[in-house]
Design a protein around this motif. Structure first.
Motif, PDB file in Angstrom:
ATOM      1  N   ILE A  97      12.940  -0.201  -3.144  1.00 29.55           N
ATOM      2  CA  ILE A  97      12.916   0.632  -3.024  1.00 29.55           C
ATOM      3  C   ILE A  97      12.722   0.574  -1.458  1.00 29.55           C
ATOM      4  O   ILE A  97      12.215  -0.474  -0.675  1.00 29.55           O
ATOM      5  CB  ILE A  97      11.273   1.431  -3.500  1.00 29.55           C
ATOM      6  CG1 ILE A  97      11.459   3.096  -3.530  1.00 29.55           C
ATOM      7  CG2 ILE A  97      10.354   0.408  -2.948  1.00 29.55           C
ATOM      8  CD1 ILE A  97      10.563   3.381  -4.228  1.00 29.55           C
ATOM      9  N   ASP A  98      13.238   2.497  -1.028  1.00 27.27           N
ATOM     10  CA  ASP A  98      12.612   2.369   0.646  1.00 27.27           C
ATOM     11  C   ASP A  98      11.508   2.869   0.587  1.00 27.27           C
ATOM     12  O   ASP A  98      10.914   4.423   0.197  1.00 27.27           O
ATOM     13  CB  ASP A  98      14.262   3.661   1.381  1.00 27.27           C
ATOM     14  CG  ASP A  98      13.595   3.438   2.563  1.00 27.27           C
ATOM     15  OD1 ASP A  98      12.110   3.378   3.207  1.00 27.27           O
ATOM     16  OD2 ASP A  98      14.558   3.850   2.739  1.00 27.27           O
ATOM     17  N   PRO A  99       9.925   2.150   1.320  1.00 24.47           N
ATOM     18  CA  PRO A  99       8.678   2.609   1.280  1.00 24.47           C
ATOM     19  C   PRO A  99       9.133   3.521   2.110  1.00 24.47           C
ATOM     20  O   PRO A  99       8.028   4.411   1.924  1.00 24.47           O
ATOM     21  CB  PRO A  99       7.978   1.075   2.042  1.00 24.47           C
ATOM     22  CG  PRO A  99       9.349   0.939   2.959  1.00 24.47           C
ATOM     23  CD  PRO A  99      10.866   0.731   1.762  1.00 24.47           C
ATOM     24  N   LEU A 150       3.657   6.047  -4.083  1.00 25.40           N
ATOM     25  CA  LEU A 150       5.092   6.693  -3.741  1.00 25.40           C
ATOM     26  C   LEU A 150       6.007   6.262  -5.305  1.00 25.40           C
ATOM     27  O   LEU A 150       6.966   7.063  -5.539  1.00 25.40           O
ATOM     28  CB  LEU A 150       5.358   6.155  -2.708  1.00 25.40           C
ATOM     29  CG  LEU A 150       7.397   6.375  -1.973  1.00 25.40           C
ATOM     30  CD1 LEU A 150       6.935   8.111  -1.724  1.00 25.40           C
ATOM     31  CD2 LEU A 150       7.487   5.955  -0.856  1.00 25.40           C
ATOM     32  N   LEU A 151       5.890   5.083  -5.570  1.00 22.31           N
ATOM     33  CA  LEU A 151       6.976   3.833  -6.613  1.00 22.31           C
ATOM     34  C   LEU A 151       7.174   4.947  -7.498  1.00 22.31           C
ATOM     35  O   LEU A 151       7.960   5.620  -8.286  1.00 22.31           O
ATOM     36  CB  LEU A 151       6.303   3.167  -6.300  1.00 22.31           C
ATOM     37  CG  LEU A 151       7.298   2.569  -7.515  1.00 22.31           C
ATOM     38  CD1 LEU A 151       7.966   0.636  -6.695  1.00 22.31           C
ATOM     39  CD2 LEU A 151       7.068   1.834  -9.204  1.00 22.31           C
ATOM     40  N   PRO A 152       5.923   5.316  -8.176  1.00 21.92           N
ATOM     41  CA  PRO A 152       5.547   5.403  -9.860  1.00 21.92           C
ATOM     42  C   PRO A 152       6.584   7.456  -9.382  1.00 21.92           C
ATOM     43  O   PRO A 152       6.913   7.598  -9.956  1.00 21.92           O
ATOM     44  CB  PRO A 152       4.309   6.018 -10.493  1.00 21.92           C
ATOM     45  CG  PRO A 152       3.627   5.341  -8.837  1.00 21.92           C
ATOM     46  CD  PRO A 152       4.399   4.480  -7.814  1.00 21.92           C
ATOM     47  N   LYS A 153       5.832   8.076  -8.367  1.00 22.37           N
ATOM     48  CA  LYS A 153       6.188   9.718  -7.871  1.00 22.37           C
ATOM     49  C   LYS A 153       8.172   9.429  -7.897  1.00 22.37           C
ATOM     50  O   LYS A 153       8.635  10.211  -8.585  1.00 22.37           O
ATOM     51  CB  LYS A 153       5.790   9.949  -6.911  1.00 22.37           C
ATOM     52  CG  LYS A 153       4.245  10.668  -7.344  1.00 22.37           C
ATOM     53  CD  LYS A 153       4.194  11.577  -6.791  1.00 22.37           C
ATOM     54  CE  LYS A 153       2.564  12.245  -7.473  1.00 22.37           C
ATOM     55  NZ  LYS A 153       1.370  11.686  -6.903  1.00 22.37           N
ATOM     56  N   THR A 213       0.852  -0.963   0.016  1.00 25.87           N
ATOM     57  CA  THR A 213       0.536  -0.151  -0.106  1.00 25.87           C
ATOM     58  C   THR A 213       0.718   1.092   0.390  1.00 25.87           C
ATOM     59  O   THR A 213       0.669   2.084  -0.196  1.00 25.87           O
ATOM     60  CB  THR A 213      -0.520  -0.193   1.229  1.00 25.87           C
ATOM     61  OG1 THR A 213       0.125   0.085   2.695  1.00 25.87           O
ATOM     62  CG2 THR A 213      -2.067  -0.768   1.118  1.00 25.87           C
ATOM     63  N   ARG A 214       2.196   1.302   0.682  1.00 29.14           N
ATOM     64  CA  ARG A 214       2.601   2.845   0.646  1.00 29.14           C
ATOM     65  C   ARG A 214       3.847   2.867  -0.502  1.00 29.14           C
ATOM     66  O   ARG A 214       4.118   3.934  -1.077  1.00 29.14           O
ATOM     67  CB  ARG A 214       3.865   1.928   2.078  1.00 29.14           C
ATOM     68  CG  ARG A 214       3.409   2.548   3.003  1.00 29.14           C
ATOM     69  CD  ARG A 214       4.742   1.087   3.634  1.00 29.14           C
ATOM     70  NE  ARG A 214       5.265   0.059   3.730  1.00 29.14           N
ATOM     71  CZ  ARG A 214       5.984  -0.831   4.222  1.00 29.14           C
ATOM     72  NH1 ARG A 214       6.692  -0.327   5.448  1.00 29.14           N
ATOM     73  NH2 ARG A 214       6.208  -1.822   4.305  1.00 29.14           N
TER      74      ARG A 214
END
Ligand SMILES: [Zn+2]
Length: 187
Positions: free
Chosen positions: A171-173, A46-49, A41-42
């Motif tokens: 990636i760091d969530p 966040l990932l695409p941004k 969910t995090r």
């Protein structure tokens, strides 16, 4: 109000006000990328941004843990479709720290299943018919290893174009910071 009613009510307004217009694009990824990431969910926004990827930029394939577990499963098929049918040219596997799949205890999960109505006989029948439930449900112990493993399954796949770069990132969530595990241009 149920979540479904809530969604449908919102949706009606969304369509009526043409809120979709700002998202219009094609099915072909502008950045010619297929990204495999976790369903965490995090990471939804966040990932695409954090990767500067917008609507229309990439094919986003999600699986718990960003794991490509089977060379002929649906994740691998999605990657092949992205590459051969939808003009993707590179693949990036993005695992993440603090992933739920690193904490799965298959035995405990099977116990939860039986508590929620799956009969132990069903579990027994599945085990007997050769489905290794515990192995199948197991995630990974080390995210770095898991990313390497998924990259390797893709890269070694008999149907993958030999020239396709396959990268592996974590990636760091919390911060969105990316660590490079496999640079597909070097491999
Ligand atoms: Zn995860």
């Amino acid at each position: 109000m149920s979540i479904l009613a809530d969604i449908l009510e919102f949706n009606q307004k969304f369509v009526e006000t043409k809120a979709y217009e700002q998202y219009q694009t094609t099915k072909f990824p502008n950045k010619k990328l297929a990204v495999i990431s976790c369903m965490d969910t995090r990471l939804v926004e966040l990932l695409p941004k954090a990767m500067n990827l917008h609507n229309g930029d990439f094919k986003h394939i999600k699986s718990a843990g960003a794991i490509v577990s089977h060379p002929f499963g649906s994740v691998m098929r999605s990657i092949l479709v992205a590459l051969y049918e939808l003009n993707a040219e590179e693949v990036i596997v993005v695992g993440h720290y603090d992933c739920g799949m690193s904490a799965i205890d298959p035995k405990a999960m099977i116990e939860k299943m039986t508590k929620r109505g799956v009969s132990p006989e069903t579990i027994g029948v599945l085990q007997h018919s050769g489905i290794r439930l515990e192995e199948w449900l197991h995630g990974f112990d080390c995210v770095e290893e898991s990313v390497r493993q998924s990259v390797s399954i893709i890269k070694q796949h008999p149907l993958i174009p030999k020239t396709t770069p396959v990268h592996g990132l974590i990636i760091d969530p919390a911060t969105g910071k990316l660590d490079v595990i496999v640079d597909g241009y070097q491999a």
